[in-house]
Design a protein around this motif. Structure first.
Motif, PDB file in Angstrom:
ATOM      1  N   GLY A 174      12.949  14.102  12.512  1.00 39.39           N
ATOM      2  CA  GLY A 174      13.832  13.687  11.426  1.00 39.39           C
ATOM      3  C   GLY A 174      14.990  12.814  11.858  1.00 39.39           C
ATOM      4  O   GLY A 174      15.429  11.947  11.108  1.00 39.39           O
ATOM      5  N   ARG A 175      15.495  13.029  13.069  1.00 36.02           N
ATOM      6  CA  ARG A 175      16.661  12.278  13.516  1.00 36.02           C
ATOM      7  C   ARG A 175      16.298  11.041  14.330  1.00 36.02           C
ATOM      8  O   ARG A 175      17.177  10.278  14.703  1.00 36.02           O
ATOM      9  N   SER A 176      15.028  10.848  14.571  1.00 33.54           N
ATOM     10  CA  SER A 176      14.594   9.665  15.312  1.00 33.54           C
ATOM     11  C   SER A 176      14.421   8.495  14.356  1.00 33.54           C
ATOM     12  O   SER A 176      14.753   8.579  13.176  1.00 33.54           O
ATOM     13  N   GLN A 177      13.840   7.440  14.847  1.00 33.58           N
ATOM     14  CA  GLN A 177      13.567   6.252  14.052  1.00 33.58           C
ATOM     15  C   GLN A 177      12.334   6.423  13.172  1.00 33.58           C
ATOM     16  O   GLN A 177      12.025   5.566  12.358  1.00 33.58           O
ATOM     17  N   ILE A 178      11.641   7.542  13.293  1.00 41.84           N
ATOM     18  CA  ILE A 178      10.377   7.729  12.574  1.00 41.84           C
ATOM     19  C   ILE A 178      10.520   7.607  11.056  1.00 41.84           C
ATOM     20  O   ILE A 178       9.720   6.899  10.433  1.00 41.84           O
ATOM     21  N   PRO A 179      11.508   8.230  10.397  1.00 38.20           N
ATOM     22  CA  PRO A 179      11.615   8.034   8.939  1.00 38.20           C
ATOM     23  C   PRO A 179      11.808   6.567   8.550  1.00 38.20           C
ATOM     24  O   PRO A 179      11.217   6.101   7.569  1.00 38.20           O
ATOM     25  N   ASP A 180      12.597   5.822   9.331  1.00 36.99           N
ATOM     26  CA  ASP A 180      12.796   4.401   9.045  1.00 36.99           C
ATOM     27  C   ASP A 180      11.511   3.610   9.271  1.00 36.99           C
ATOM     28  O   ASP A 180      11.196   2.693   8.512  1.00 36.99           O
ATOM     29  N   LEU A 181      10.766   3.962  10.314  1.00 28.28           N
ATOM     30  CA  LEU A 181       9.499   3.297  10.586  1.00 28.28           C
ATOM     31  C   LEU A 181       8.499   3.567   9.459  1.00 28.28           C
ATOM     32  O   LEU A 181       7.778   2.665   9.026  1.00 28.28           O
ATOM     33  N   LEU A 182       8.480   4.798   8.967  1.00 24.37           N
ATOM     34  CA  LEU A 182       7.606   5.123   7.835  1.00 24.37           C
ATOM     35  C   LEU A 182       7.967   4.283   6.607  1.00 24.37           C
ATOM     36  O   LEU A 182       7.093   3.767   5.915  1.00 24.37           O
ATOM     37  N   LEU A 183       9.266   4.144   6.351  1.00 24.12           N
ATOM     38  CA  LEU A 183       9.716   3.376   5.192  1.00 24.12           C
ATOM     39  C   LEU A 183       9.386   1.889   5.350  1.00 24.12           C
ATOM     40  O   LEU A 183       8.902   1.252   4.402  1.00 24.12           O
TER      41      LEU A 183
END
Length: 184
Positions: free
Chosen positions: A120-129
């Motif tokens: 949750g705190r990594s870049q993963i949510p932004d990458l998903l978006l």
């Protein structure tokens, strides 16, 4: 000269040590070596070590997750047009992946900034978006919605994430990702 282990290997070894501890506790519970009053304490230790094992395993695989996230979008994009469509969204997705890879290679940043919620705190949510926006541009709306939902799920605080939501997302992913149609 001693060879340094990679960040990936260090986190993987930490994960395995937590898992080994969990197995040892489980064996003690199964053998009944401890008095019955200690069973609750052993169960709590077992759960704690399982959680730590998966947390450190998540940290080990941060960069790999990024590749898994963008691969379907790249595959669909290239198969549909023979080249990457929506280059601006594609570039944003690649930039986000680069940030994620830098995060995944820096042990200190992982420990300090990602804490107990590496996903949750990594870049993963932004990458998903960013990937969802690319998918929208190449008219893959159902898959884009799933990527957005995953991003929203990971942006929630860890204590707000429920297994029911995750199960629902898994069902939606399974239903939406049918590469046989793209292959044709």
């Amino acid at each position: 000269m001693k060879k340094r282990k990679s960040t990936f290997v260090n986190f993987l070894l930490n994960s395995l040590s937590f898992f080994d501890t969990t197995l040892a506790i489980y064996e003690n519970i199964q053998k009944g070596e401890k008095p019955y009053s200690d069973i609750k304490s052993l169960e709590e230790q077992k759960i704690f070590n399982i959680a730590r094992s998966f947390e450190t395993l998540s940290k080990a695989f941060l960069a790999t997750y990024g590749t898994l996230i963008i691969y379907p979008a790249l595959l669909i994009s290239v198969v549909k047009k023979g080249h990457v469509k929506a280059p601006r969204h594609f570039q944003k997705m690649i930039n986000s992946l680069n940030i994620l890879i830098r995060q995944a290679l820096n042990r200190e940043k992982i420990i300090e900034k990602l804490g107990h919620d590496p996903m949750g705190r990594s870049q993963i949510p932004d990458l998903l978006l960013a990937t969802a926006k690319l998918l929208e541009q190449i008219t893959e709306k159902p898959l884009a919605e799933i990527y957005k939902s995953l991003s929203e799920y990971l942006r929630e605080s860890p204590n707000q994430r429920s297994y029911d939501k995750l199960l629902e997302l898994r069902k939606r992913i399974t239903a939406a990702v049918q590469f046989k149609d793209v292959y044709k």
